[in-house]
Design a protein around this motif. Structure first.
Motif, PDB file in Angstrom:
ATOM      1  N   VAL A  29       0.821  -1.196   0.000  1.00  0.00           N
ATOM      2  CA  VAL A  29       0.000   0.000   0.000  1.00  0.00           C
ATOM      3  C   VAL A  29       0.862   1.256   0.000  1.00  0.00           C
ATOM      4  CG1 VAL A  29      -1.869   1.221   1.163  1.00  0.00           C
ATOM      5  CG2 VAL A  29      -1.799  -1.259   1.203  1.00  0.00           C
ATOM      6  N   MET A  30       1.938   1.220   0.744  1.00  0.00           N
ATOM      7  CA  MET A  30       2.760   2.428   0.917  1.00  0.00           C
ATOM      8  C   MET A  30       4.223   2.146   0.603  1.00  0.00           C
ATOM      9  SD  MET A  30       1.011   4.989   2.294  1.00  0.00           S
ATOM     10  CE  MET A  30       2.278   5.925   3.166  1.00  0.00           C
ATOM     11  N   HIS A  31       4.919   3.168   0.126  1.00  0.00           N
ATOM     12  CA  HIS A  31       6.368   3.114  -0.023  1.00  0.00           C
ATOM     13  C   HIS A  31       6.959   3.044   1.387  1.00  0.00           C
ATOM     14  CE1 HIS A  31      10.237   5.006  -1.763  1.00  0.00           C
ATOM     15  NE2 HIS A  31      10.038   3.870  -2.388  1.00  0.00           N
ATOM     16  N   SER A  32       7.728   1.994   1.688  1.00  0.00           N
ATOM     17  CA  SER A  32       8.182   1.793   3.070  1.00  0.00           C
ATOM     18  C   SER A  32       8.921   2.988   3.644  1.00  0.00           C
ATOM     19  CB  SER A  32       9.100   0.573   3.156  1.00  0.00           C
ATOM     20  OG  SER A  32       8.353  -0.588   2.972  1.00  0.00           O
ATOM     21  N   ARG A  33       9.737   3.621   2.823  1.00  0.00           N
ATOM     22  CA  ARG A  33      10.539   4.720   3.375  1.00  0.00           C
ATOM     23  C   ARG A  33       9.665   5.883   3.830  1.00  0.00           C
ATOM     24  NH1 ARG A  33      14.064   4.447  -0.778  1.00  0.00           N
ATOM     25  NH2 ARG A  33      13.885   6.655  -1.175  1.00  0.00           N
ATOM     26  N   SER A  34       8.483   6.021   3.224  1.00  0.00           N
ATOM     27  CA  SER A  34       7.598   7.090   3.670  1.00  0.00           C
ATOM     28  C   SER A  34       7.116   6.818   5.090  1.00  0.00           C
ATOM     29  CB  SER A  34       6.400   7.230   2.716  1.00  0.00           C
ATOM     30  OG  SER A  34       5.546   6.110   2.808  1.00  0.00           O
ATOM     31  N   VAL A  35       6.897   5.547   5.404  1.00  0.00           N
ATOM     32  CA  VAL A  35       6.445   5.186   6.752  1.00  0.00           C
ATOM     33  C   VAL A  35       7.593   5.385   7.751  1.00  0.00           C
ATOM     34  CG1 VAL A  35       5.443   3.362   8.172  1.00  0.00           C
ATOM     35  CG2 VAL A  35       4.824   3.533   5.754  1.00  0.00           C
ATOM     36  N   GLU A  36       8.797   4.998   7.338  1.00  0.00           N
ATOM     37  CA  GLU A  36       9.967   5.204   8.212  1.00  0.00           C
ATOM     38  C   GLU A  36      10.155   6.680   8.526  1.00  0.00           C
ATOM     39  OE1 GLU A  36      12.417   1.442   6.346  1.00  0.00           O
ATOM     40  OE2 GLU A  36      13.155   3.465   5.953  1.00  0.00           O
ATOM     41  N   LEU A  37       9.974   7.498   7.505  1.00  0.00           N
ATOM     42  CA  LEU A  37      10.146   8.947   7.679  1.00  0.00           C
ATOM     43  C   LEU A  37       9.075   9.510   8.626  1.00  0.00           C
ATOM     44  CD1 LEU A  37      12.283  10.641   6.269  1.00  0.00           C
ATOM     45  CD2 LEU A  37      10.614  11.237   4.524  1.00  0.00           C
ATOM     46  N   GLY A  38       7.836   9.054   8.428  1.00  0.00           N
ATOM     47  CA  GLY A  38       6.753   9.478   9.311  1.00  0.00           C
ATOM     48  C   GLY A  38       7.057   9.102  10.749  1.00  0.00           C
ATOM     49  N   GLN A  39       7.569   7.886  10.921  1.00  0.00           N
ATOM     50  CA  GLN A  39       7.886   7.403  12.269  1.00  0.00           C
ATOM     51  C   GLN A  39       9.017   8.223  12.886  1.00  0.00           C
ATOM     52  OE1 GLN A  39       9.531   3.366  12.427  1.00  0.00           O
ATOM     53  NE2 GLN A  39       8.676   3.122  14.469  1.00  0.00           N
ATOM     54  N   LYS A  40      10.049   8.463  12.104  1.00  0.00           N
ATOM     55  CA  LYS A  40      11.213   9.191  12.626  1.00  0.00           C
ATOM     56  C   LYS A  40      10.830  10.579  13.106  1.00  0.00           C
ATOM     57  CE  LYS A  40      15.885  10.484  11.189  1.00  0.00           C
ATOM     58  NZ  LYS A  40      16.802  10.471  10.048  1.00  0.00           N
ATOM     59  N   TYR A  41       9.935  11.237  12.378  1.00  0.00           N
ATOM     60  CA  TYR A  41       9.611  12.623  12.717  1.00  0.00           C
ATOM     61  C   TYR A  41       8.222  12.778  13.338  1.00  0.00           C
ATOM     62  CZ  TYR A  41      13.808  13.783  10.154  1.00  0.00           C
ATOM     63  OH  TYR A  41      15.114  13.854   9.756  1.00  0.00           O
ATOM     64  N   GLY A  42       7.582  11.651  13.630  1.00  0.00           N
ATOM     65  CA  GLY A  42       6.293  11.718  14.305  1.00  0.00           C
ATOM     66  C   GLY A  42       5.194  12.392  13.497  1.00  0.00           C
ATOM     67  N   ILE A  43       5.191  12.157  12.186  1.00  0.00           N
ATOM     68  CA  ILE A  43       4.131  12.712  11.339  1.00  0.00           C
ATOM     69  C   ILE A  43       3.109  11.605  11.047  1.00  0.00           C
ATOM     70  CG2 ILE A  43       3.621  13.641   9.016  1.00  0.00           C
ATOM     71  CD1 ILE A  43       5.098  15.711  10.471  1.00  0.00           C
ATOM     72  N   PRO A  44       1.877  11.744  11.532  1.00  0.00           N
ATOM     73  CA  PRO A  44       0.864  10.739  11.200  1.00  0.00           C
ATOM     74  C   PRO A  44       0.542  10.791   9.708  1.00  0.00           C
ATOM     75  CG  PRO A  44       0.135  12.159  13.003  1.00  0.00           C
ATOM     76  CD  PRO A  44       1.340  12.807  12.393  1.00  0.00           C
ATOM     77  N   ILE A  45       0.284   9.638   9.123  1.00  0.00           N
ATOM     78  CA  ILE A  45       0.004   9.568   7.681  1.00  0.00           C
ATOM     79  C   ILE A  45      -1.384   8.964   7.479  1.00  0.00           C
ATOM     80  CG2 ILE A  45       0.794   8.667   5.455  1.00  0.00           C
ATOM     81  CD1 ILE A  45       3.546   8.156   6.840  1.00  0.00           C
ATOM     82  N   TYR A  46      -2.262   9.737   6.863  1.00  0.00           N
ATOM     83  CA  TYR A  46      -3.600   9.237   6.564  1.00  0.00           C
ATOM     84  C   TYR A  46      -3.577   8.564   5.197  1.00  0.00           C
ATOM     85  CZ  TYR A  46      -8.505   9.167   5.286  1.00  0.00           C
ATOM     86  OH  TYR A  46      -9.750   8.757   4.869  1.00  0.00           O
ATOM     87  N   VAL A  47      -4.165   7.384   5.089  1.00  0.00           N
ATOM     88  CA  VAL A  47      -4.246   6.683   3.801  1.00  0.00           C
ATOM     89  C   VAL A  47      -5.697   6.360   3.503  1.00  0.00           C
ATOM     90  CG1 VAL A  47      -3.481   4.682   2.466  1.00  0.00           C
ATOM     91  CG2 VAL A  47      -2.058   5.549   4.300  1.00  0.00           C
TER      92      VAL A  47
END
Ligand code: ASP
Ligand code: MG
Length: 399
Positions: free
Chosen positions: A209-227
């Protein structure tokens, strides 16, 4: 006023009609008063088509030039979307990675975002513009165009959200993340939220569903991602840090299966760590991605060792292991399914594996190999048992 970073995937901008629809959706949001940065993928199958074109020129396209070519897909969709917005009387501007300084490092075709010139974006937003960004592309130290890897526009969007401290919304052709792939289990539930770590585990297991690195980046900087789906009443899934571990929460969040691997067994090999490390080093040096490993208890200094590798690596793998084992002692099993359950609840709940193995044993499902992480249990089972296993485990853990 929040900065909202939205990303529209290739299927959402697949036709001119769809681009006009996206423009309408964006306008509604703009009218609510949000500052908008919109990242787009290439229209429909454009990226595949461009790769096809390159392959018609040569079997082995130059990597720099391939990135130049592939980056054009997102430039088309971003320009068309900006045009549609302007045509409706809204001030919009499209930018390439070069124009907003998306600096990358690493190799062509899979480069990493180092930084983005946030000021440029902010200036345009302050001028009241709707900013459209071509996803998936960057500029490296040499000033060359690079791309971020297939599906990389997600990562462009999250990186911009990080830079602008905005919220991030990914619009795609699925209405969210499911506990199980609904094509494999029709009763699967859409999750309202999922932890970054769970999402990464599921992604590594093939949930694309998602590019993995986008999730890693969200996690690193605490940005929630709505899908989720754009323009839809159904609520999608928020990928975020899930901390609310109350007694009601479930130990297992998701289940994934993959038939893309084969199991290789070498029988009667010396139980010598030197031999084993040589074998696995030889495979690593050929970039063969070994996943599950299991070994029998030694009998007179000899063991059987089994491991799984992607199907594509089988030929290469066999050429490596033939120097360590005779042909007769090598067994290939192409009929395996990797069956995984994932959940951060497993960190604090015991007995999850026991429950699953009990289910398997009382239903005649043979477990050939097992690996675990803190939040995942993976078993290799027979492909013919896959559907049965999915149904049993999904029922048991209420997925
Ligand atoms: N267009 C690129 C691809 O198809 C990037 C993306 O869609 O995010 O992989
Ligand atoms: Mg795409």
């Amino acid at each position: 006023m929040a900065v909202v970073v939205q990303k529209y995937g290739g299927s959402s901008v697949g036709t001119v009609e769809k681009i006009k629809n996206v423009a309408e959706t964006i306008i509604k949001r703009k009218n609510k008063g949000d500052d908008l940065v919109v990242v787009v993928s290439a229209m429909g199958d454009t990226t595949d088509d461009l790769i096809g074109l390159a392959k018609k020129i040569t079997d082995n396209p130059d990597k720099r030039e391939l990135d130049v070519l592939l980056s054009t897909g997102e430039m088309i969709s971003s320009a068309l979307l900006a045009m549609a917005l302007k045509d409706s009387g809204y001030d919009a501007v499209s930018y390439t990675a070069y124009q907003i300084g998306i600096r990358t490092s690493g190799q062509y075709g899979k480069s990493l975002i180092e930084d983005i010139d946030g000021n440029h974006l902010k200036e345009s937003l302050e001028e009241g513009k709707i900013v459209i960004v071509a996803g998936f592309q960057g500029i490296n130290e040499e000033g060359d165009i690079t791309t971020l890897g297939r599906g990389g526009s997600d990562t462009t969007a999250v990186a911009i959200a990080v830079k602008l401290q905005g919220v991030c919304e990914i619009y795609t052709d699925v209405d969210g993340i499911y506990s199980v792939d609904p094509r494999k289990y029709s009763k699967a539930k859409r999750l309202s939220e999922i932890d970054y770590e769970e999402m990464l585990e599921l992604a590594s297991l093939g949930a694309q569903v998602m590019h993995s690195r986008s999730v890693e980046l969200g996690q690193k900087y605490g940005i929630p991602i709505y899908v989720g789906l754009s323009n839809s009443e159904t609520c999608g899934t928020v990928i975020k840090e899930v901390t609310n571990m109350n007694m009601e929460s479930k130990p297992v969040t998701g289940l994934a299966t993959s038939d893309e691997d084969v199991a290789v067994t070498i029988r009667d090999i010396s139980n010598d760590t030197n031999v084993l490390s040589n074998l696995f080093e030889a495979m690593a040096s050929r970039r063969i991605n070994v996943d599950m490993i299991s070994q029998t208890a030694p009998v007179e200094g000899r063991v059987n060792i089994s491991f799984t590798i992607p199907k594509d690596d089988l030929k290469e793998c066999l050429s490596v292991i033939r120097t360590y084992a005779s042909k007769n002692s090598i067994n290939i099993d192409e009929e395996i399914t990797k069956f995984s359950i994932v959940g951060i609840g497993m960190k604090t709940t015991s007995g999850v594996a026991a429950k699953m193995f009990r289910l398997f044993s009382s239903n005649n499902i043979e477990v050939k190999m097992i690996t675990t992480s803190e939040i995942r249990i993976t078993c290799a089972i027979r492909q013919e048992d896959k559907l049965k296993a999915i149904n049993l485990v999904a029922e048991e853990f209420k997925l």
